[in-house]
Scaffold this motif. Structure first.
Motif, PDB file in Angstrom:
ATOM      1  N   TRP A  84       0.842  -1.190   0.000  1.00  0.00           N
ATOM      2  CA  TRP A  84       0.000   0.000   0.000  1.00  0.00           C
ATOM      3  C   TRP A  84       0.875   1.237   0.000  1.00  0.00           C
ATOM      4  O   TRP A  84       1.875   1.308   0.694  1.00  0.00           O
ATOM      5  CB  TRP A  84      -0.924   0.034   1.231  1.00  0.00           C
ATOM      6  N   ARG A  85       0.502   2.189  -0.845  1.00  0.00           N
ATOM      7  CA  ARG A  85       1.155   3.498  -0.887  1.00  0.00           C
ATOM      8  C   ARG A  85       0.087   4.553  -0.673  1.00  0.00           C
ATOM      9  O   ARG A  85      -0.919   4.588  -1.373  1.00  0.00           O
ATOM     10  CB  ARG A  85       1.844   3.717  -2.235  1.00  0.00           C
ATOM     11  N   ALA A  86       0.302   5.406   0.305  1.00  0.00           N
ATOM     12  CA  ALA A  86      -0.687   6.433   0.627  1.00  0.00           C
ATOM     13  C   ALA A  86      -0.746   7.483  -0.475  1.00  0.00           C
ATOM     14  O   ALA A  86       0.270   7.821  -1.098  1.00  0.00           O
ATOM     15  CB  ALA A  86      -0.340   7.096   1.959  1.00  0.00           C
ATOM     16  N   GLU A  87      -1.933   7.991  -0.712  1.00  0.00           N
ATOM     17  CA  GLU A  87      -2.122   9.057  -1.689  1.00  0.00           C
ATOM     18  C   GLU A  87      -1.247  10.247  -1.333  1.00  0.00           C
ATOM     19  O   GLU A  87      -1.168  10.669  -0.182  1.00  0.00           O
ATOM     20  CB  GLU A  87      -3.591   9.489  -1.703  1.00  0.00           C
ATOM     21  N   GLY A  88      -0.531  10.778  -2.333  1.00  0.00           N
ATOM     22  CA  GLY A  88       0.320  11.935  -2.130  1.00  0.00           C
ATOM     23  C   GLY A  88       1.719  11.620  -1.651  1.00  0.00           C
ATOM     24  O   GLY A  88       2.508  12.531  -1.404  1.00  0.00           O
ATOM     25  N   HIS A  89       2.047  10.322  -1.512  1.00  0.00           N
ATOM     26  CA  HIS A  89       3.383   9.912  -1.059  1.00  0.00           C
ATOM     27  C   HIS A  89       4.019   8.982  -2.083  1.00  0.00           C
ATOM     28  O   HIS A  89       3.337   8.148  -2.690  1.00  0.00           O
ATOM     29  CB  HIS A  89       3.300   9.216   0.301  1.00  0.00           C
ATOM     30  N   ASP A  90       5.326   9.120  -2.282  1.00  0.00           N
ATOM     31  CA  ASP A  90       6.020   8.338  -3.308  1.00  0.00           C
ATOM     32  C   ASP A  90       6.381   6.931  -2.836  1.00  0.00           C
ATOM     33  O   ASP A  90       6.328   5.989  -3.623  1.00  0.00           O
ATOM     34  CB  ASP A  90       7.294   9.064  -3.747  1.00  0.00           C
ATOM     35  N   ASN A  91       6.775   6.790  -1.595  1.00  0.00           N
ATOM     36  CA  ASN A  91       7.290   5.504  -1.117  1.00  0.00           C
ATOM     37  C   ASN A  91       6.177   4.592  -0.619  1.00  0.00           C
ATOM     38  O   ASN A  91       5.236   5.050   0.045  1.00  0.00           O
ATOM     39  CB  ASN A  91       8.300   5.717   0.009  1.00  0.00           C
ATOM     40  N   PRO A  92       6.273   3.299  -0.912  1.00  0.00           N
ATOM     41  CA  PRO A  92       5.331   2.339  -0.319  1.00  0.00           C
ATOM     42  C   PRO A  92       5.433   2.347   1.198  1.00  0.00           C
ATOM     43  O   PRO A  92       6.485   2.641   1.771  1.00  0.00           O
ATOM     44  CB  PRO A  92       5.794   0.993  -0.894  1.00  0.00           C
ATOM     45  N   VAL A  93       4.358   2.018   1.871  1.00  0.00           N
ATOM     46  CA  VAL A  93       4.336   1.958   3.330  1.00  0.00           C
ATOM     47  C   VAL A  93       4.768   0.586   3.823  1.00  0.00           C
ATOM     48  O   VAL A  93       5.426   0.474   4.856  1.00  0.00           O
ATOM     49  CB  VAL A  93       2.921   2.296   3.850  1.00  0.00           C
TER      50      VAL A  93
END
Length: 331
Positions: A84-93
């Protein structure tokens, strides 16, 4: 006559378009089910030089809905979120090992494994319960106003009674967009009560474990499983410099300060009784066949859990373990 000719040409062009789409789709289908494609990482973190998620070769993987505003990948094997990658962020969580057994018989190393109906080892039984390699059922996958909703479940009817002699249904609701929510609900469908321990064994991707700190644990009591379950008290921020396997008691909120990626990941659960923090460190990482030698530097597990105390569930009743992850910028 010209109108007839025009209509014929329109039908012919439409026919060519349909045939072209079928050929392209057939090619894509053949390509994505080939071994070459399945070896390609779903996400690639160039600073780490290793994948953080993989695409399996079977239909059990469900990639994110393209109408969603965040990247979500999951598989019905084990009912497991992989990425999952949060909207507005480049790196995966989430971290997922490049060597993870996505489609085979082993539990998947990374993402959010579901440990249920027990957490940890049990003599004569599988580590962390019975559902991590079971095939769950997809009930729903849709996107509404930019948020993706996924619902899957697993029932005792689909596993041998010898695995756990009770009647139950385990359902999971996932909501992914700017933040991530997961609800794991245990329903007792039998005529007698049962007791469970459980955890959402979440692997968080970090840029460098040596530059990572955890807050929210100050003055929390914990069980140190690397020191024969000795009970201790956390003092200040938690930094990781060796193997760690701790159960932080009466804890529902932890923040992961991922300095290398200039972000903070908040892990919250209203219904967890504890938070487990785990990293195998160098020696054990090398001994694990589904981790690369340097992978211990790239993740920290923070797990919403009901452990060590058991949760009792009466016939016809249910209990929901929740998890919420949010990501913020930290200079």
């Amino acid at each position: 006559t010209k109108n007839i000719q025009g209509a014929v040409w329109m039908v012919f062009i439409l026919f060519l378009g349909i045939m072209n789409t079928m050929v392209v789709d057939r090619f894509i289908l053949l390509w994505v089910t080939s071994p070459l494609f399945t070896a390609i990482p779903f996400f690639w973190n160039t600073s780490l030089g290793a994948s953080t998620g993989l695409l399996p070769e079977k239909e059990s993987l469900k990639k994110r809905n393209r109408m969603s505003s965040s990247d979500l990948s999951y598989t019905t094997k084990g009912g497991q979120v992989l990425a999952w990658r949060a909207e507005g962020h480049d790196n995966p969580v989430l971290f997922c090992s490049a060597l993870a057994d996505i489609t085979g018989s082993k539990a998947i190393r990374g993402g959010i494994p579901v440990c249920w109906p027990w957490f940890g080892p049990r003599e004569g039984s599988a580590q962390h319960g019975i559902v991590r390699t079971a095939e769950w059922r997809l009930l729903r996958d849709e996107t509404i106003n930019g948020s993706q909703y996924v619902e899957i479940d697993l029932s005792s009817q689909h596993l041998p009674p010898s695995s756990w002699p009770y009647q139950w249904n385990l359902s999971m609701l996932i909501t992914a967009a700017t933040s991530f929510q997961l609800q794991l609900t245990t329903l007792n469908e039998g005529n007698e009560p049962f007791f469970i321990t459980q955890a959402l064994h979440t692997y968080f991707l970090v840029g460098n474990i040596f530059d990572t700190q955890l807050s929210g644990l100050d003055r929390k009591k914990y069980i140190d499983k690397t020191k024969q379950n000795e009970r201790m008290t956390q003092q200040g921020l938690l930094t990781i410099g060796q193997e760690i396997d701790r159960v932080y008691l009466d804890t529902q909120l932890v923040r992961i300060h991922d300095t290398a990626n200039q972000r903070v990941m908040e892990v919250k659960s209203n219904q967890a009784s504890s938070m487990v923090v785990w990293n195998p460190w160098e020696e054990k990482c090398r001994a694990l066949a589904d981790l690369q030698n340097e992978d211990y530097k790239k993740f920290i597990c923070v797990e919403a859990a009901n452990f060590p105390e058991e949760i009792g569930i009466e016939p016809g009743q249910s209990f929901t373990l929740d998890l919420e992850i949010s990501v913020g910028v930290e200079a």
